[in-house]
Design a protein around this motif. Sequence first.
Motif, PDB file in Angstrom:
ATOM      1  N   GLU A 177       0.856  -1.190   0.000  1.00 12.87           N
ATOM      2  CA  GLU A 177       0.000   0.000   0.000  1.00 12.87           C
ATOM      3  C   GLU A 177       0.889   1.236   0.000  1.00 12.87           C
ATOM      4  OE1 GLU A 177      -4.026   1.829   2.136  1.00 12.87           O
ATOM      5  OE2 GLU A 177      -3.227  -0.132   2.729  1.00 12.87           O
ATOM      6  N   TYR A 178       0.425   2.279  -0.700  1.00 14.08           N
ATOM      7  CA  TYR A 178       1.159   3.532  -0.780  1.00 14.08           C
ATOM      8  C   TYR A 178       0.176   4.670  -0.995  1.00 14.08           C
ATOM      9  CZ  TYR A 178       4.279   7.220  -2.475  1.00 14.08           C
ATOM     10  OH  TYR A 178       4.948   8.407  -2.633  1.00 14.08           O
ATOM     11  N   PRO A 208      -1.545  -9.501  -6.809  1.00 12.79           N
ATOM     12  CA  PRO A 208      -2.260  -8.261  -7.122  1.00 12.79           C
ATOM     13  C   PRO A 208      -1.300  -7.107  -7.365  1.00 12.79           C
ATOM     14  CG  PRO A 208      -2.292  -8.645  -4.771  1.00 12.79           C
ATOM     15  CD  PRO A 208      -1.617  -9.844  -5.382  1.00 12.79           C
ATOM     16  N   THR A 209      -1.719  -6.155  -8.142  1.00 14.76           N
ATOM     17  CA  THR A 209      -0.926  -4.950  -8.384  1.00 14.76           C
ATOM     18  C   THR A 209      -1.809  -3.739  -8.122  1.00 14.76           C
ATOM     19  OG1 THR A 209      -1.531  -4.943 -10.721  1.00 14.76           O
ATOM     20  CG2 THR A 209       0.526  -6.043 -10.121  1.00 14.76           C
ATOM     21  N   GLY A 210      -1.240  -2.720  -7.518  1.00 16.93           N
ATOM     22  CA  GLY A 210      -1.996  -1.499  -7.284  1.00 16.93           C
ATOM     23  C   GLY A 210      -2.143  -0.710  -8.566  1.00 16.93           C
ATOM     24  N   ASP A 211      -3.212   0.086  -8.657  1.00 17.03           N
ATOM     25  CA  ASP A 211      -3.400   0.913  -9.843  1.00 17.03           C
ATOM     26  C   ASP A 211      -2.572   2.189  -9.706  1.00 17.03           C
ATOM     27  OD1 ASP A 211      -4.762   2.590  -8.099  1.00 17.03           O
ATOM     28  OD2 ASP A 211      -6.711   1.774  -8.643  1.00 17.03           O
ATOM     29  N   ALA A 215      -2.204  -3.107  -3.187  1.00 17.77           N
ATOM     30  CA  ALA A 215      -2.067  -4.337  -3.968  1.00 17.77           C
ATOM     31  C   ALA A 215      -2.952  -5.412  -3.343  1.00 17.77           C
ATOM     32  CB  ALA A 215      -0.606  -4.783  -3.993  1.00 17.77           C
ATOM     33  N   CYS A 216      -4.247  -5.299  -3.612  1.00 19.39           N
ATOM     34  CA  CYS A 216      -5.226  -6.243  -3.068  1.00 19.39           C
ATOM     35  C   CYS A 216      -6.317  -6.452  -4.107  1.00 19.39           C
ATOM     36  CB  CYS A 216      -5.818  -5.695  -1.765  1.00 19.39           C
ATOM     37  SG  CYS A 216      -7.112  -6.739  -1.038  1.00 19.39           S
ATOM     38  N   HIS A 217      -6.724  -7.706  -4.317  1.00 21.79           N
ATOM     39  CA  HIS A 217      -7.776  -7.999  -5.286  1.00 21.79           C
ATOM     40  C   HIS A 217      -9.142  -7.512  -4.803  1.00 21.79           C
ATOM     41  CE1 HIS A 217      -5.198 -10.350  -7.866  1.00 21.79           C
ATOM     42  NE2 HIS A 217      -4.847 -11.133  -6.875  1.00 21.79           N
TER      43      HIS A 217
END
Length: 320
Positions: free
Chosen positions: A220-221, A297-300, A307-309
């Motif tokens: 997370e960011y 998962p990848t963050g947008d 990064a969570c589905h």
Amino acid sequence: MSELTFEDVTVRYGSGRREMTAVDRVHLTVPSGAVVGLVGESGSGKSTLARAAVGLTPVAGGRILLDGRPLPRGGRRPLQMVFQDPYSSLDPRMTIGSSIAEAIPRGAVPGAAARRDEVARLLDLVDLPADRAGCHPAELSGGQRQRVALARALAGRPDVVIADEITSALDVSIQGTVLNLVRDLHRELRLSMLFITHDLAVVRYVSDYIAVMYLGRIVEYGPAESVLADPRHPYTGELLAAARRGGPQAADTVPASVADAEPADPHHPPTGCRFHPRCPVGPLVHPDRTVCRDTAPTGDGRPHRAACHFVSSAADPAAA
């Protein structure tokens, strides 16, 4: 002020069957003039990422950029690091003044008298009297030594400072003083800083942005206020919940399958989402969510990303 960027950075230790990926394809930006707090539990890869940035640990893949360009080799070091333990980061045989003067770039301050004046200026910058220059580290308290370590880092005239758990070895009564100093230095010098800690109270106090790291990856960011008020990854939510209670999450507040789950082995990280074996919104609780086991998962690209589905349910497991 400069922008520090980690582009797909990977760091590995060991080889063959004993190889461990401590940092795995990390993308992270420290914006110019901002403080980014990097948080996560022990073993998440925070310090390894810091050591890679300053060249103490080799990078197995990816790039570390300063203002879009590879870090220069030789000459002035644009990144300076302040280490966790002030007792071991200073040479006990050197005076404080000599340790600080040694870090001043060659030719930046010509003449012995000018270097003494520069040392006095740096000590004043970290709220220490100039006469401490003649002392040895053993004559100072832990908080004073950490101030000296900060002065030594600033002596190198860095573009970015990396502070690695700089308050964790200090008494609680001293931690606040050092944190106030960090805030004051940031305001005065507009330093770009990567501030590494496991303490969310600390990161809340000093950071403009927060990055959360788990098993070698950024999960997370976002802007500090947004991440703390609206955590979008279940791991961030778990960290915040534990901080509010002052300890680990109570077993009766989560499903038994999650409470009993063992932390993953960093030598053999799980496939897919690395947090899924202990996630309150993942397949332990919702068996149909097999994507968590199969796909990372990848963050947008949003300013606050996770990064969570199942970002929408991560903040509130009960609503999942």
